[in-house]
Design a protein around this motif. Structure first.
Motif, PDB file in Angstrom:
ATOM      1  N   THR A   1       1.821 -53.381   9.134  1.00  0.00           N
ATOM      2  CA  THR A   1       0.445 -53.836   8.976  1.00  0.00           C
ATOM      3  C   THR A   1       0.426 -54.906   7.899  1.00  0.00           C
ATOM      4  O   THR A   1       0.972 -54.708   6.807  1.00  0.00           O
ATOM      5  CB  THR A   1      -0.475 -52.671   8.576  1.00  0.00           C
ATOM      6  N   LEU A   2      -0.194 -56.062   8.192  1.00  0.00           N
ATOM      7  CA  LEU A   2      -0.223 -57.165   7.242  1.00  0.00           C
ATOM      8  C   LEU A   2      -1.523 -57.139   6.449  1.00  0.00           C
ATOM      9  O   LEU A   2      -2.618 -57.257   7.011  1.00  0.00           O
ATOM     10  CB  LEU A   2      -0.088 -58.505   7.973  1.00  0.00           C
ATOM     11  N   LEU A   3      -1.395 -56.988   5.131  1.00  0.00           N
ATOM     12  CA  LEU A   3      -2.532 -57.057   4.220  1.00  0.00           C
ATOM     13  C   LEU A   3      -2.550 -58.421   3.542  1.00  0.00           C
ATOM     14  O   LEU A   3      -1.492 -59.001   3.243  1.00  0.00           O
ATOM     15  CB  LEU A   3      -2.451 -55.971   3.154  1.00  0.00           C
ATOM     16  N   TYR A   4      -3.749 -58.908   3.297  1.00  0.00           N
ATOM     17  CA  TYR A   4      -3.916 -60.155   2.536  1.00  0.00           C
ATOM     18  C   TYR A   4      -4.873 -59.903   1.383  1.00  0.00           C
ATOM     19  O   TYR A   4      -5.943 -59.322   1.570  1.00  0.00           O
ATOM     20  CB  TYR A   4      -4.485 -61.297   3.394  1.00  0.00           C
ATOM     21  N   GLY A   5      -4.515 -60.384   0.194  1.00  0.00           N
ATOM     22  CA  GLY A   5      -5.405 -60.294  -0.955  1.00  0.00           C
ATOM     23  C   GLY A   5      -5.399 -61.578  -1.755  1.00  0.00           C
ATOM     24  O   GLY A   5      -4.353 -62.212  -1.924  1.00  0.00           O
ATOM     25  N   GLY A   6      -6.584 -61.968  -2.246  1.00  0.00           N
ATOM     26  CA  GLY A   6      -6.674 -63.134  -3.110  1.00  0.00           C
ATOM     27  C   GLY A   6      -7.828 -64.055  -2.768  1.00  0.00           C
ATOM     28  O   GLY A   6      -7.855 -64.630  -1.681  1.00  0.00           O
ATOM     29  N   GLY A   7      -8.799 -64.167  -3.665  1.00  0.00           N
ATOM     30  CA  GLY A   7      -9.844 -65.175  -3.559  1.00  0.00           C
ATOM     31  C   GLY A   7     -10.901 -64.939  -2.506  1.00  0.00           C
ATOM     32  O   GLY A   7     -11.725 -65.824  -2.257  1.00  0.00           O
ATOM     33  N   ILE A   8     -10.923 -63.805  -1.884  1.00  0.00           N
ATOM     34  CA  ILE A   8     -11.962 -63.541  -0.885  1.00  0.00           C
ATOM     35  C   ILE A   8     -13.263 -63.275  -1.627  1.00  0.00           C
ATOM     36  O   ILE A   8     -13.357 -62.331  -2.423  1.00  0.00           O
ATOM     37  CB  ILE A   8     -11.579 -62.363   0.013  1.00  0.00           C
ATOM     38  N   HIS A   9     -14.268 -64.110  -1.358  1.00  0.00           N
ATOM     39  CA  HIS A   9     -15.478 -64.077  -2.188  1.00  0.00           C
ATOM     40  C   HIS A   9     -16.773 -64.039  -1.393  1.00  0.00           C
ATOM     41  O   HIS A   9     -17.853 -63.931  -1.976  1.00  0.00           O
ATOM     42  CB  HIS A   9     -15.491 -65.283  -3.127  1.00  0.00           C
ATOM     43  N   ASP A  10     -16.684 -64.150  -0.066  1.00  0.00           N
ATOM     44  CA  ASP A  10     -17.904 -64.146   0.734  1.00  0.00           C
ATOM     45  C   ASP A  10     -17.564 -63.831   2.187  1.00  0.00           C
ATOM     46  O   ASP A  10     -16.393 -63.572   2.528  1.00  0.00           O
ATOM     47  CB  ASP A  10     -18.651 -65.486   0.625  1.00  0.00           C
ATOM     48  N   TYR A  11     -18.585 -63.855   3.030  1.00  0.00           N
ATOM     49  CA  TYR A  11     -18.396 -63.544   4.450  1.00  0.00           C
ATOM     50  C   TYR A  11     -17.367 -64.473   5.085  1.00  0.00           C
ATOM     51  O   TYR A  11     -16.457 -64.021   5.789  1.00  0.00           O
ATOM     52  CB  TYR A  11     -19.742 -63.672   5.165  1.00  0.00           C
ATOM     53  N   ASP A  12     -17.516 -65.782   4.860  1.00  0.00           N
ATOM     54  CA  ASP A  12     -16.664 -66.758   5.540  1.00  0.00           C
ATOM     55  C   ASP A  12     -15.193 -66.621   5.157  1.00  0.00           C
ATOM     56  O   ASP A  12     -14.309 -66.714   6.015  1.00  0.00           O
ATOM     57  CB  ASP A  12     -17.156 -68.176   5.250  1.00  0.00           C
ATOM     58  N   SER A  13     -14.918 -66.425   3.866  1.00  0.00           N
ATOM     59  CA  SER A  13     -13.517 -66.318   3.448  1.00  0.00           C
ATOM     60  C   SER A  13     -12.888 -65.034   3.991  1.00  0.00           C
ATOM     61  O   SER A  13     -11.723 -65.021   4.386  1.00  0.00           O
ATOM     62  CB  SER A  13     -13.403 -66.375   1.923  1.00  0.00           C
ATOM     63  N   ALA A  14     -13.670 -63.960   4.050  1.00  0.00           N
ATOM     64  CA  ALA A  14     -13.154 -62.718   4.633  1.00  0.00           C
ATOM     65  C   ALA A  14     -12.907 -62.887   6.127  1.00  0.00           C
ATOM     66  O   ALA A  14     -11.882 -62.434   6.658  1.00  0.00           O
ATOM     67  CB  ALA A  14     -14.138 -61.576   4.376  1.00  0.00           C
ATOM     68  N   TYR A  15     -13.838 -63.534   6.801  1.00  0.00           N
ATOM     69  CA  TYR A  15     -13.703 -63.760   8.241  1.00  0.00           C
ATOM     70  C   TYR A  15     -12.453 -64.606   8.530  1.00  0.00           C
ATOM     71  O   TYR A  15     -11.680 -64.302   9.453  1.00  0.00           O
ATOM     72  CB  TYR A  15     -14.949 -64.456   8.770  1.00  0.00           C
ATOM     73  N   THR A  16     -12.266 -65.657   7.745  1.00  0.00           N
ATOM     74  CA  THR A  16     -11.128 -66.552   7.957  1.00  0.00           C
ATOM     75  C   THR A  16      -9.806 -65.822   7.763  1.00  0.00           C
ATOM     76  O   THR A  16      -8.899 -65.894   8.606  1.00  0.00           O
ATOM     77  CB  THR A  16     -11.208 -67.744   6.994  1.00  0.00           C
ATOM     78  N   MET A  17      -9.662 -65.117   6.656  1.00  0.00           N
ATOM     79  CA  MET A  17      -8.386 -64.461   6.372  1.00  0.00           C
ATOM     80  C   MET A  17      -8.137 -63.279   7.308  1.00  0.00           C
ATOM     81  O   MET A  17      -6.987 -62.987   7.656  1.00  0.00           O
ATOM     82  CB  MET A  17      -8.332 -64.014   4.914  1.00  0.00           C
ATOM     83  N   ALA A  18      -9.195 -62.617   7.749  1.00  0.00           N
ATOM     84  CA  ALA A  18      -9.022 -61.531   8.705  1.00  0.00           C
ATOM     85  C   ALA A  18      -8.568 -62.047  10.062  1.00  0.00           C
ATOM     86  O   ALA A  18      -8.065 -61.280  10.887  1.00  0.00           O
ATOM     87  CB  ALA A  18     -10.320 -60.745   8.855  1.00  0.00           C
ATOM     88  N   GLY A  19      -8.709 -63.348  10.281  1.00  0.00           N
ATOM     89  CA  GLY A  19      -8.191 -63.943  11.500  1.00  0.00           C
ATOM     90  C   GLY A  19      -6.686 -64.094  11.506  1.00  0.00           C
ATOM     91  O   GLY A  19      -6.083 -64.378  12.549  1.00  0.00           O
ATOM     92  N   HIS A  20      -6.067 -63.916  10.334  1.00  0.00           N
ATOM     93  CA  HIS A  20      -4.617 -64.055  10.217  1.00  0.00           C
ATOM     94  C   HIS A  20      -3.935 -62.772   9.766  1.00  0.00           C
ATOM     95  O   HIS A  20      -2.743 -62.574  10.036  1.00  0.00           O
ATOM     96  CB  HIS A  20      -4.277 -65.172   9.231  1.00  0.00           C
ATOM     97  N   ALA A  21      -4.663 -61.909   9.072  1.00  0.00           N
ATOM     98  CA  ALA A  21      -4.107 -60.655   8.555  1.00  0.00           C
ATOM     99  C   ALA A  21      -4.807 -59.476   9.204  1.00  0.00           C
ATOM    100  O   ALA A  21      -5.941 -59.588   9.671  1.00  0.00           O
ATOM    101  CB  ALA A  21      -4.266 -60.598   7.039  1.00  0.00           C
ATOM    102  N   ASP A  22      -4.132 -58.346   9.218  1.00  0.00           N
ATOM    103  CA  ASP A  22      -4.730 -57.136   9.783  1.00  0.00           C
ATOM    104  C   ASP A  22      -5.807 -56.562   8.875  1.00  0.00           C
ATOM    105  O   ASP A  22      -6.796 -55.995   9.342  1.00  0.00           O
ATOM    106  CB  ASP A  22      -3.652 -56.073  10.004  1.00  0.00           C
ATOM    107  N   VAL A  23      -5.594 -56.692   7.571  1.00  0.00           N
ATOM    108  CA  VAL A  23      -6.491 -56.094   6.583  1.00  0.00           C
ATOM    109  C   VAL A  23      -6.689 -57.083   5.443  1.00  0.00           C
ATOM    110  O   VAL A  23      -5.713 -57.684   4.977  1.00  0.00           O
ATOM    111  CB  VAL A  23      -5.910 -54.785   6.004  1.00  0.00           C
ATOM    112  N   VAL A  24      -7.926 -57.255   5.002  1.00  0.00           N
ATOM    113  CA  VAL A  24      -8.168 -58.056   3.804  1.00  0.00           C
ATOM    114  C   VAL A  24      -8.466 -57.117   2.645  1.00  0.00           C
ATOM    115  O   VAL A  24      -9.105 -56.079   2.810  1.00  0.00           O
ATOM    116  CB  VAL A  24      -9.306 -59.080   3.989  1.00  0.00           C
ATOM    117  N   VAL A  25      -7.976 -57.512   1.470  1.00  0.00           N
ATOM    118  CA  VAL A  25      -8.140 -56.716   0.259  1.00  0.00           C
ATOM    119  C   VAL A  25      -9.003 -57.493  -0.716  1.00  0.00           C
ATOM    120  O   VAL A  25      -8.716 -58.653  -1.025  1.00  0.00           O
ATOM    121  CB  VAL A  25      -6.781 -56.390  -0.385  1.00  0.00           C
ATOM    122  N   VAL A  26     -10.054 -56.857  -1.187  1.00  0.00           N
ATOM    123  CA  VAL A  26     -10.979 -57.485  -2.122  1.00  0.00           C
ATOM    124  C   VAL A  26     -10.927 -56.714  -3.435  1.00  0.00           C
ATOM    125  O   VAL A  26     -11.000 -55.482  -3.433  1.00  0.00           O
ATOM    126  CB  VAL A  26     -12.414 -57.485  -1.550  1.00  0.00           C
ATOM    127  N   GLY A  27     -10.795 -57.434  -4.549  1.00  0.00           N
ATOM    128  CA  GLY A  27     -10.686 -56.757  -5.829  1.00  0.00           C
ATOM    129  C   GLY A  27     -11.609 -57.304  -6.890  1.00  0.00           C
ATOM    130  O   GLY A  27     -12.635 -56.711  -7.217  1.00  0.00           O
TER     131      GLY A  27
END
Length: 236
Positions: A185-211
């Motif tokens: 499972t591919l996780l991505y974390g870093g700089g996700i700050h709004d709907y659009d950035s989460a949507y974009t990165m979720a198009g490439h990774a299985d899971v986005v991580v927000v911290g």
């Protein structure tokens, strides 16, 4: 092999060394719509800080994992679903590939049934984790694909984690990691700050991580990213 992360879209990482914004409670955090909460941070970690966050989240029905930065801050807690141990595959200091893990294994009564590793590929040279591990962040997409493939196919890692902590990453590099994984499972974390950035990165990774967003902007901003990640995967 498969794990619960196979069904996740979004993970919220809570840093025990940082306060929640004014007016935000752990009830808000646990009912934000995220699929799981990961408790951890790079610096300032103590067992007491970890325990306080675990205790606060245990009242709610949400998967809860500890990501300890070193074995000294590991807490034994039945309310935890497990422990996710980073192994930085592009670390310059081999201590962060296997050395810290050797120390982990020396702990009495390690709960191996609830312990997994995350194969980190750290790509922001300005991030604390990059400095901490002396990570080689000057990688080509092909090298990122190679690291991801090695983690997945040679080392049998269930989680590959592309880490851009502190900035929004390059989608080409995240896709390069996606190209290298098969079962993981591919996780991505870093700089996700709004709907659009989460949507974009979720198009490439299985899971986005927000911290950091939780601590800097609050719960409504987090909820936007939950919607973005879930909408991206619903559209696939």
């Amino acid at each position: 092999m498969s794990g619960p992360w196979d069904d996740w879209d979004h993970v919220l990482k809570v840093d025990p060394d940082k306060d929640l914004p004014n007016g935000v409670t752990f009830e808000d955090v646990c009912t934000s719509g995220t699929d799981a909460i990961e408790i951890g941070g790079t610096t300032g970690m103590t067992e007491e800080k970890m325990q306080a966050v675990v205790d606060a989240c245990n009242a709610y029905d949400i998967p809860l994992y500890q990501e300890p930065s070193n074995p000294a801050v590991v807490i034994e807690e039945e309310g935890l679903d497990g422990y996710l141990i980073p192994s930085v595959f592009n670390a310059g200091d081999p201590f962060w590939v296997t050395g810290a893990h050797k120390e982990w294994a020396r702990i009495d009564d390690v709960d191996w049934d609830r312990t997994w590793t995350e194969a980190y590929i750290v790509l922001n040279p300005d991030a604390s984790v990059a400095a901490y591990t002396e990570a080689d962040c000057d990688l080509t997409p092909g090298e990122v694909t190679g690291y991801a493939a090695v983690a997945d196919r040679l080392f049998g890692q269930e989680i590959v984690y592309v880490e851009y902590s502190g900035m929004l990453g390059d989608t080409e590099m995240v896709q390069a990691a996606a190209d290298g994984v098969d079962d993981a499972t591919l996780l991505y974390g870093g700089g996700i700050h709004d709907y659009d950035s989460a949507y974009t990165m979720a198009g490439h990774a299985d899971v986005v991580v927000v911290g950091d967003l939780l601590h800097d902007e609050g719960i409504e901003a987090v909820e936007e990213t939950v919607r973005g990640a879930k909408d991206a995967h619903a559209a696939e």
